[in-house]
Design a protein around this motif. Structure first.
Motif, PDB file in Angstrom:
ATOM      1  N   ILE A  77      22.029  58.528  44.570  1.00  0.00           N
ATOM      2  CA  ILE A  77      21.314  58.207  43.331  1.00  0.00           C
ATOM      3  C   ILE A  77      21.285  59.480  42.494  1.00  0.00           C
ATOM      4  N   ASP A  78      21.197  59.300  41.192  1.00  0.00           N
ATOM      5  CA  ASP A  78      20.913  60.442  40.337  1.00  0.00           C
ATOM      6  C   ASP A  78      19.413  60.689  40.424  1.00  0.00           C
ATOM      7  N   PRO A  79      18.971  61.933  40.285  1.00  0.00           N
ATOM      8  CA  PRO A  79      17.530  62.177  40.308  1.00  0.00           C
ATOM      9  C   PRO A  79      16.831  61.279  39.289  1.00  0.00           C
ATOM     10  N   PHE A  80      15.741  60.656  39.724  1.00  0.00           N
ATOM     11  CA  PHE A  80      15.007  59.752  38.836  1.00  0.00           C
ATOM     12  C   PHE A  80      14.364  60.544  37.704  1.00  0.00           C
ATOM     13  N   THR A  81      14.266  59.899  36.547  1.00  0.00           N
ATOM     14  CA  THR A  81      13.656  60.537  35.387  1.00  0.00           C
ATOM     15  C   THR A  81      12.380  59.819  34.947  1.00  0.00           C
ATOM     16  N   GLU A  82      12.144  58.620  35.484  1.00  0.00           N
ATOM     17  CA  GLU A  82      10.944  57.846  35.132  1.00  0.00           C
ATOM     18  C   GLU A  82      10.405  57.151  36.376  1.00  0.00           C
ATOM     19  N   GLU A  83       9.082  57.050  36.456  1.00  0.00           N
ATOM     20  CA  GLU A  83       8.458  56.404  37.609  1.00  0.00           C
ATOM     21  C   GLU A  83       8.894  54.945  37.747  1.00  0.00           C
ATOM     22  N   SER A  84       9.237  54.302  36.626  1.00  0.00           N
ATOM     23  CA  SER A  84       9.672  52.895  36.687  1.00  0.00           C
ATOM     24  C   SER A  84      10.909  52.737  37.580  1.00  0.00           C
ATOM     25  N   GLN A  85      11.732  53.791  37.671  1.00  0.00           N
ATOM     26  CA  GLN A  85      12.902  53.733  38.550  1.00  0.00           C
ATOM     27  C   GLN A  85      12.456  53.626  40.011  1.00  0.00           C
ATOM     28  N   ALA A  86      11.402  54.329  40.369  1.00  0.00           N
ATOM     29  CA  ALA A  86      10.869  54.248  41.738  1.00  0.00           C
ATOM     30  C   ALA A  86      10.295  52.861  41.994  1.00  0.00           C
ATOM     31  N   VAL A  87       9.590  52.308  41.007  1.00  0.00           N
ATOM     32  CA  VAL A  87       9.048  50.941  41.141  1.00  0.00           C
ATOM     33  C   VAL A  87      10.188  49.955  41.368  1.00  0.00           C
ATOM     34  N   ASN A  88      11.256  50.092  40.585  1.00  0.00           N
ATOM     35  CA  ASN A  88      12.415  49.195  40.733  1.00  0.00           C
ATOM     36  C   ASN A  88      13.079  49.361  42.097  1.00  0.00           C
ATOM     37  N   MET A  89      13.199  50.599  42.577  1.00  0.00           N
ATOM     38  CA  MET A  89      13.801  50.851  43.882  1.00  0.00           C
ATOM     39  C   MET A  89      12.954  50.202  44.988  1.00  0.00           C
ATOM     40  N   ILE A  90      11.636  50.368  44.907  1.00  0.00           N
ATOM     41  CA  ILE A  90      10.740  49.773  45.904  1.00  0.00           C
ATOM     42  C   ILE A  90      10.881  48.254  45.889  1.00  0.00           C
ATOM     43  N   SER A  91      10.946  47.660  44.709  1.00  0.00           N
ATOM     44  CA  SER A  91      11.109  46.194  44.597  1.00  0.00           C
ATOM     45  C   SER A  91      12.434  45.752  45.213  1.00  0.00           C
ATOM     46  N   HIS A  92      13.489  46.493  44.934  1.00  0.00           N
ATOM     47  CA  HIS A  92      14.806  46.181  45.496  1.00  0.00           C
ATOM     48  C   HIS A  92      14.772  46.258  47.028  1.00  0.00           C
ATOM     49  N   LEU A  93      14.180  47.324  47.562  1.00  0.00           N
ATOM     50  CA  LEU A  93      14.088  47.490  49.014  1.00  0.00           C
ATOM     51  C   LEU A  93      13.211  46.406  49.631  1.00  0.00           C
ATOM     52  N   ASP A  94      12.169  45.990  48.918  1.00  0.00           N
ATOM     53  CA  ASP A  94      11.285  44.937  49.417  1.00  0.00           C
ATOM     54  C   ASP A  94      12.038  43.610  49.524  1.00  0.00           C
ATOM     55  N   LYS A  95      12.903  43.334  48.544  1.00  0.00           N
ATOM     56  CA  LYS A  95      13.708  42.101  48.599  1.00  0.00           C
ATOM     57  C   LYS A  95      14.661  42.143  49.793  1.00  0.00           C
ATOM     58  N   LEU A  96      15.294  43.291  50.021  1.00  0.00           N
ATOM     59  CA  LEU A  96      16.181  43.426  51.183  1.00  0.00           C
ATOM     60  C   LEU A  96      15.409  43.218  52.486  1.00  0.00           C
ATOM     61  N   ALA A  97      14.188  43.745  52.544  1.00  0.00           N
ATOM     62  CA  ALA A  97      13.353  43.565  53.745  1.00  0.00           C
ATOM     63  C   ALA A  97      13.005  42.088  53.928  1.00  0.00           C
ATOM     64  N   HIS A  98      12.683  41.432  52.827  1.00  0.00           N
ATOM     65  CA  HIS A  98      12.347  40.003  52.884  1.00  0.00           C
ATOM     66  C   HIS A  98      13.517  39.179  53.421  1.00  0.00           C
ATOM     67  N   ASP A  99      14.732  39.606  53.093  1.00  0.00           N
ATOM     68  CA  ASP A  99      15.942  38.911  53.548  1.00  0.00           C
ATOM     69  C   ASP A  99      16.443  39.426  54.904  1.00  0.00           C
ATOM     70  N   ASN A 100      15.648  40.292  55.569  1.00  0.00           N
ATOM     71  CA  ASN A 100      16.010  40.881  56.869  1.00  0.00           C
ATOM     72  C   ASN A 100      17.315  41.677  56.825  1.00  0.00           C
ATOM     73  N   LYS A 101      17.594  42.303  55.686  1.00  0.00           N
ATOM     74  CA  LYS A 101      18.817  43.090  55.540  1.00  0.00           C
ATOM     75  C   LYS A 101      18.545  44.585  55.625  1.00  0.00           C
ATOM     76  N   ALA A 102      17.294  44.984  55.429  1.00  0.00           N
ATOM     77  CA  ALA A 102      16.925  46.392  55.452  1.00  0.00           C
ATOM     78  C   ALA A 102      15.413  46.483  55.635  1.00  0.00           C
ATOM     79  N   ILE A 103      14.941  47.639  56.081  1.00  0.00           N
ATOM     80  CA  ILE A 103      13.502  47.910  56.171  1.00  0.00           C
ATOM     81  C   ILE A 103      13.302  49.357  55.750  1.00  0.00           C
ATOM     82  N   ARG A 104      12.401  49.601  54.812  1.00  0.00           N
ATOM     83  CA  ARG A 104      12.142  50.969  54.363  1.00  0.00           C
ATOM     84  C   ARG A 104      10.665  51.285  54.542  1.00  0.00           C
ATOM     85  N   PHE A 105      10.410  52.453  55.092  1.00  0.00           N
ATOM     86  CA  PHE A 105       9.057  52.916  55.359  1.00  0.00           C
ATOM     87  C   PHE A 105       8.737  54.123  54.484  1.00  0.00           C
TER      88      PHE A 105
END
Length: 176
Positions: A38-66
Protein backbone atom coordinates in the motif's frame (compact mmCIF):
# COMPACT_ATOMS: atom_id res chain seq x y z
CA UNK A 1 -14.64 -18.52 14.47
CA UNK A 2 -13.20 -15.15 15.48
CA UNK A 3 -11.79 -15.28 18.97
CA UNK A 4 -9.42 -13.09 20.94
CA UNK A 5 -5.87 -14.37 21.23
CA UNK A 6 -3.72 -13.57 24.25
CA UNK A 7 0.02 -13.73 24.74
CA UNK A 8 2.09 -12.71 27.75
CA UNK A 9 2.06 -9.03 26.71
CA UNK A 10 -0.50 -8.75 23.92
CA UNK A 11 -4.17 -9.06 23.05
CA UNK A 12 -5.01 -9.85 19.44
CA UNK A 13 -8.64 -8.93 18.86
CA UNK A 14 -10.83 -8.46 15.82
CA UNK A 15 -10.08 -5.19 14.10
CA UNK A 16 -12.82 -2.57 14.63
CA UNK A 17 -13.74 0.62 12.83
CA UNK A 18 -12.99 2.46 16.08
CA UNK A 19 -9.34 1.40 15.58
CA UNK A 20 -9.10 3.57 12.48
CA UNK A 21 -7.28 6.54 14.08
CA UNK A 22 -4.58 4.31 15.61
CA UNK A 23 -4.23 2.20 12.47
CA UNK A 24 -4.11 5.31 10.28
CA UNK A 25 -1.16 6.55 12.37
CA UNK A 26 0.67 3.25 11.71
CA UNK A 27 -0.32 2.81 8.05
CA UNK A 28 0.55 6.42 7.18
CA UNK A 29 4.18 5.89 8.29
CA UNK A 30 6.25 5.42 5.10
CA UNK A 31 8.64 3.04 6.89
CA UNK A 32 5.79 0.77 8.03
CA UNK A 33 3.96 0.91 4.68
CA UNK A 34 7.16 0.31 2.70
CA UNK A 35 6.62 -3.46 2.50
CA UNK A 36 2.81 -3.52 2.84
CA UNK A 37 1.74 -3.30 -0.81
CA UNK A 38 0.00 0.00 0.00
CA UNK A 39 1.08 3.58 -0.35
CA UNK A 40 1.27 5.34 3.01
CA UNK A 41 -2.23 6.48 3.92
CA UNK A 42 -2.93 10.20 3.81
CA UNK A 43 -6.44 10.25 5.33
CA UNK A 44 -8.08 8.33 8.17
CA UNK A 45 -10.94 7.40 5.80
CA UNK A 46 -8.46 5.08 4.03
CA UNK A 47 -8.01 3.16 7.29
CA UNK A 48 -11.81 2.98 7.74
CA UNK A 49 -12.13 1.60 4.19
CA UNK A 50 -9.33 -0.93 4.79
CA UNK A 51 -10.99 -2.14 8.02
CA UNK A 52 -14.34 -2.49 6.19
CA UNK A 53 -12.67 -4.44 3.38
CA UNK A 54 -10.92 -6.77 5.86
CA UNK A 55 -14.18 -7.21 7.78
CA UNK A 56 -15.94 -8.36 4.59
CA UNK A 57 -13.15 -10.87 3.92
CA UNK A 58 -13.51 -12.15 7.50
CA UNK A 59 -17.27 -12.45 7.06
CA UNK A 60 -16.66 -14.58 3.95
CA UNK A 61 -14.06 -16.73 5.84
CA UNK A 62 -11.33 -15.61 3.43
CA UNK A 63 -9.18 -13.67 5.89
CA UNK A 64 -9.00 -12.63 9.56
CA UNK A 65 -7.28 -9.46 10.76
CA UNK A 66 -6.52 -8.61 14.36
CA UNK A 67 -5.53 -5.37 16.04
CA UNK A 68 -2.53 -5.89 18.32
CA UNK A 69 -3.11 -4.33 21.73
CA UNK A 70 -0.32 -3.93 24.29
CA UNK A 71 -1.88 -5.23 27.51
CA UNK A 72 0.14 -3.04 29.88
CA UNK A 73 -1.05 0.21 28.26
CA UNK A 74 -4.13 -0.85 26.23
CA UNK A 75 -2.41 0.83 23.25
CA UNK A 76 -2.96 -0.39 19.69
CA UNK A 77 0.56 -1.06 18.37
CA UNK A 78 -0.08 -2.88 15.08
CA UNK A 79 -2.11 -5.46 13.25
CA UNK A 80 -1.68 -9.03 12.12
CA UNK A 81 -3.69 -11.87 10.79
CA UNK A 82 -4.42 -14.35 8.10
CA UNK A 83 -4.29 -12.47 4.79
CA UNK A 84 -5.65 -15.51 3.00
CA UNK A 85 -7.39 -18.58 4.40
CA UNK A 86 -7.62 -21.76 2.32
CA UNK A 87 -9.59 -24.31 4.35
CA UNK A 88 -9.76 -26.77 1.46
CA UNK A 89 -5.96 -27.08 1.51
CA UNK A 90 -5.71 -26.36 5.26
CA UNK A 91 -3.34 -23.42 4.93
CA UNK A 92 -3.15 -19.69 5.59
CA UNK A 93 -0.92 -16.80 4.63
CA UNK A 94 -0.04 -14.42 7.47
CA UNK A 95 0.83 -10.76 7.51
CA UNK A 96 1.71 -8.25 10.21
CA UNK A 97 2.73 -4.68 10.89
CA UNK A 98 3.98 -2.98 14.04
CA UNK A 99 4.15 0.76 14.76
CA UNK A 100 7.72 1.93 14.25
CA UNK A 101 8.14 3.13 17.85
CA UNK A 102 7.51 -0.47 18.98
CA UNK A 103 9.99 -2.15 16.62
CA UNK A 104 12.66 -4.27 18.25
CA UNK A 105 10.66 -5.20 21.36
CA UNK A 106 9.69 -8.72 20.25
CA UNK A 107 6.02 -7.90 19.66
CA UNK A 108 5.94 -9.24 16.08
CA UNK A 109 7.28 -12.72 16.99
CA UNK A 110 4.96 -12.82 20.01
CA UNK A 111 1.90 -11.98 17.91
CA UNK A 112 2.88 -14.33 15.08
CA UNK A 113 3.42 -17.20 17.52
CA UNK A 114 -0.18 -16.73 18.68
CA UNK A 115 -1.39 -16.73 15.05
CA UNK A 116 0.54 -19.91 14.25
CA UNK A 117 -0.69 -21.70 17.38
CA UNK A 118 -4.28 -20.66 16.61
CA UNK A 119 -3.90 -21.78 12.97
CA UNK A 120 -2.76 -25.26 13.97
CA UNK A 121 -4.79 -25.86 17.13
CA UNK A 122 -8.07 -23.99 16.56
CA UNK A 123 -8.43 -23.58 12.80
CA UNK A 124 -6.94 -27.07 12.23
CA UNK A 125 -4.65 -25.88 9.46
CA UNK A 126 -1.56 -27.77 8.36
CA UNK A 127 0.52 -24.93 6.88
CA UNK A 128 1.17 -21.27 7.61
CA UNK A 129 2.92 -19.20 4.93
CA UNK A 130 4.47 -15.76 4.84
CA UNK A 131 5.59 -13.91 1.71
CA UNK A 132 8.23 -11.25 2.29
CA UNK A 133 10.04 -8.83 0.03
CA UNK A 134 13.77 -9.72 0.01
CA UNK A 135 14.67 -6.22 1.28
CA UNK A 136 12.43 -6.62 4.36
CA UNK A 137 15.28 -7.91 6.53
CA UNK A 138 13.48 -7.32 9.85
CA UNK A 139 10.52 -9.43 8.81
CA UNK A 140 12.78 -12.20 7.53
CA UNK A 141 14.60 -12.20 10.89
CA UNK A 142 11.26 -12.55 12.71
CA UNK A 143 10.28 -15.57 10.61
CA UNK A 144 13.69 -17.19 11.03
CA UNK A 145 13.49 -16.64 14.80
CA UNK A 146 10.17 -18.54 14.76
CA UNK A 147 11.73 -21.42 12.77
CA UNK A 148 9.83 -20.80 9.55
CA UNK A 149 11.48 -22.53 6.59
CA UNK A 150 12.56 -20.45 3.60
CA UNK A 151 11.28 -22.31 0.54
CA UNK A 152 12.54 -20.04 -2.20
CA UNK A 153 11.95 -16.81 -4.05
CA UNK A 154 8.90 -16.20 -6.21
CA UNK A 155 10.27 -14.02 -8.99
CA UNK A 156 8.20 -10.98 -10.04
CA UNK A 157 5.18 -12.71 -8.52
CA UNK A 158 3.13 -9.64 -7.57
CA UNK A 159 2.78 -6.00 -8.46
CA UNK A 160 3.36 -3.54 -5.65
CA UNK A 161 3.18 0.21 -6.15
CA UNK A 162 3.26 -0.26 -9.92
CA UNK A 163 6.31 -2.55 -10.08
CA UNK A 164 6.74 -6.31 -10.22
CA UNK A 165 8.33 -7.57 -7.03
CA UNK A 166 10.04 -10.75 -5.91
CA UNK A 167 8.77 -12.40 -2.72
CA UNK A 168 10.57 -14.87 -0.50
CA UNK A 169 8.20 -17.54 0.72
CA UNK A 170 8.50 -18.99 4.20
CA UNK A 171 6.37 -21.70 5.79
CA UNK A 172 5.76 -23.53 8.98
CA UNK A 173 3.99 -26.89 9.06
CA UNK A 174 1.97 -28.36 11.89
CA UNK A 175 4.49 -31.24 11.94
CA UNK A 176 7.53 -28.91 12.29
Amino acid sequence: MMTNLYTERLLLRKMRTTDSASLFKIWSDPEVAKFMNIDPFTEESQAVNMISHLDKLAHDNKAIRFSIIKLSTNELIGSCGYNFLDFENEKAEIGYDIAKEHWGNGYAPEAISALVENAFNTLNLNRVEAKVEPENINSIKVLEKLNFTWEGTLRQTEKSKGKYIDLKIFSKLKSD
